[in-house]
Design a protein around this motif. Structure first.
Motif, short mmCIF file in Angstrom:
data_model
loop_
_atom_site.label_atom_id
_atom_site.label_comp_id
_atom_site.label_asym_id
_atom_site.label_seq_id
_atom_site.Cartn_x
_atom_site.Cartn_y
_atom_site.Cartn_z
N MET A 1 0.85 -1.18 0.00
CA MET A 1 0.00 0.00 0.00
C MET A 1 0.88 1.23 0.00
O MET A 1 1.84 1.31 0.77
CB MET A 1 -0.89 -0.02 1.24
N ASP A 2 0.57 2.15 -0.85
CA ASP A 2 1.24 3.44 -0.86
C ASP A 2 0.49 4.37 0.09
O ASP A 2 -0.55 4.91 -0.25
CB ASP A 2 1.28 4.02 -2.28
N TRP A 3 1.02 4.52 1.29
CA TRP A 3 0.36 5.31 2.33
C TRP A 3 0.43 6.81 2.06
O TRP A 3 -0.21 7.59 2.77
CB TRP A 3 0.94 4.97 3.68
N ASN A 4 1.20 7.23 1.07
CA ASN A 4 1.33 8.66 0.80
C ASN A 4 0.30 9.17 -0.19
O ASN A 4 0.34 10.34 -0.57
CB ASN A 4 2.75 8.97 0.33
N GLN A 5 -0.62 8.31 -0.60
CA GLN A 5 -1.72 8.74 -1.46
C GLN A 5 -2.66 9.63 -0.65
O GLN A 5 -2.67 9.59 0.58
CB GLN A 5 -2.51 7.54 -1.94
N ASN A 6 -3.47 10.41 -1.34
CA ASN A 6 -4.51 11.18 -0.65
C ASN A 6 -5.54 10.22 -0.09
O ASN A 6 -6.05 9.36 -0.81
CB ASN A 6 -5.18 12.16 -1.61
N MET A 7 -5.80 10.35 1.19
CA MET A 7 -6.79 9.51 1.86
C MET A 7 -7.74 10.38 2.65
O MET A 7 -7.39 11.49 3.06
CB MET A 7 -6.10 8.52 2.79
N THR A 8 -8.94 9.85 2.84
CA THR A 8 -9.98 10.55 3.59
C THR A 8 -10.36 9.69 4.78
O THR A 8 -10.47 8.46 4.65
CB THR A 8 -11.22 10.78 2.71
N ILE A 9 -10.55 10.33 5.92
CA ILE A 9 -11.01 9.62 7.12
C ILE A 9 -12.35 10.19 7.51
O ILE A 9 -12.49 11.40 7.72
CB ILE A 9 -10.00 9.77 8.27
N VAL A 10 -13.35 9.32 7.60
CA VAL A 10 -14.69 9.70 8.04
C VAL A 10 -15.00 8.83 9.25
O VAL A 10 -15.07 7.61 9.12
CB VAL A 10 -15.75 9.49 6.93
N SER A 11 -15.14 9.48 10.40
CA SER A 11 -15.22 8.76 11.68
C SER A 11 -13.94 7.93 11.76
O SER A 11 -12.88 8.47 11.70
CB SER A 11 -16.49 7.94 11.80
N GLY A 12 -14.02 6.61 11.83
CA GLY A 12 -12.83 5.79 11.87
C GLY A 12 -12.53 5.09 10.56
O GLY A 12 -11.63 4.27 10.48
N THR A 13 -13.30 5.42 9.52
CA THR A 13 -13.16 4.74 8.23
C THR A 13 -12.17 5.46 7.33
O THR A 13 -12.23 6.68 7.18
CB THR A 13 -14.53 4.64 7.53
N ILE A 14 -11.26 4.69 6.75
CA ILE A 14 -10.25 5.24 5.85
C ILE A 14 -10.63 4.89 4.40
O ILE A 14 -10.90 3.73 4.09
CB ILE A 14 -8.84 4.68 6.16
N TYR A 15 -10.64 5.91 3.55
CA TYR A 15 -10.90 5.76 2.12
C TYR A 15 -9.70 6.26 1.34
O TYR A 15 -9.07 7.24 1.73
CB TYR A 15 -12.11 6.58 1.69
N CYS A 16 -9.41 5.59 0.25
CA CYS A 16 -8.41 6.06 -0.71
C CYS A 16 -9.20 6.30 -2.00
O CYS A 16 -9.58 5.35 -2.68
CB CYS A 16 -7.31 5.02 -0.91
N GLY A 17 -9.46 7.56 -2.29
CA GLY A 17 -10.38 7.88 -3.37
C GLY A 17 -11.76 7.37 -2.97
O GLY A 17 -12.24 7.65 -1.88
N GLY A 22 -10.87 0.31 5.28
CA GLY A 22 -11.19 -0.34 6.53
C GLY A 22 -11.66 0.67 7.56
O GLY A 22 -11.53 1.88 7.37
N THR A 23 -12.20 0.16 8.66
CA THR A 23 -12.70 1.01 9.73
C THR A 23 -11.98 0.68 11.02
O THR A 23 -12.03 -0.46 11.49
CB THR A 23 -14.23 0.82 9.90
N LEU A 24 -11.30 1.68 11.56
CA LEU A 24 -10.61 1.53 12.83
C LEU A 24 -11.56 1.87 13.98
O LEU A 24 -12.69 2.29 13.75
CB LEU A 24 -9.35 2.40 12.85
N SER A 25 -11.08 1.73 15.19
CA SER A 25 -11.93 1.87 16.36
C SER A 25 -12.44 3.30 16.59
O SER A 25 -13.46 3.49 17.26
CB SER A 25 -11.20 1.39 17.62
N SER A 26 -11.76 4.30 16.06
CA SER A 26 -12.19 5.69 16.25
C SER A 26 -11.51 6.58 15.20
O SER A 26 -10.57 6.16 14.51
CB SER A 26 -11.80 6.18 17.65
N HIS A 27 -11.99 7.81 15.11
CA HIS A 27 -11.37 8.78 14.22
C HIS A 27 -9.92 9.03 14.63
O HIS A 27 -9.03 9.08 13.77
CB HIS A 27 -12.16 10.09 14.23
#
Length: 67
Positions: A1-17, A22-27
């Motif tokens: 995974m290229d972690w340097n891509q633009n990512m969005t976090i909504v609550s604990g959920t991580i989106y790439c585009g 996945g959804t972590l335990s918290s924001h």
């Protein structure tokens, strides 16, 4: 995974585009996880306190994923 891509976090959920990673335990856990996986040199141990063992397992799984 290229972690340097633009990512969005909504609550604990991580989106790439529009891709759900996945959804972590918290924001705050998602923010700390993203910093950790990006190798943030200013990250200190207390910054990672929101991360649970399950969060760390999920980050490892995401890291191993090749889209």
């Amino acid at each position: 995974m290229d972690w340097n891509q633009n990512m969005t976090i909504v609550s604990g959920t991580i989106y790439c585009g529009d891709r759900w990673l996945g959804t972590l335990s918290s924001h705050s856990a998602a923010m700390a996880g993203l910093r950790l996986m990006r190798g943030d040199r200013d990250l200190v141990c207390s910054d990672c306190s929101p991360l649970t063992e399950t969060d760390l397992d999920l980050l490892e799984a995401i890291d191993a994923d090749e889209p």
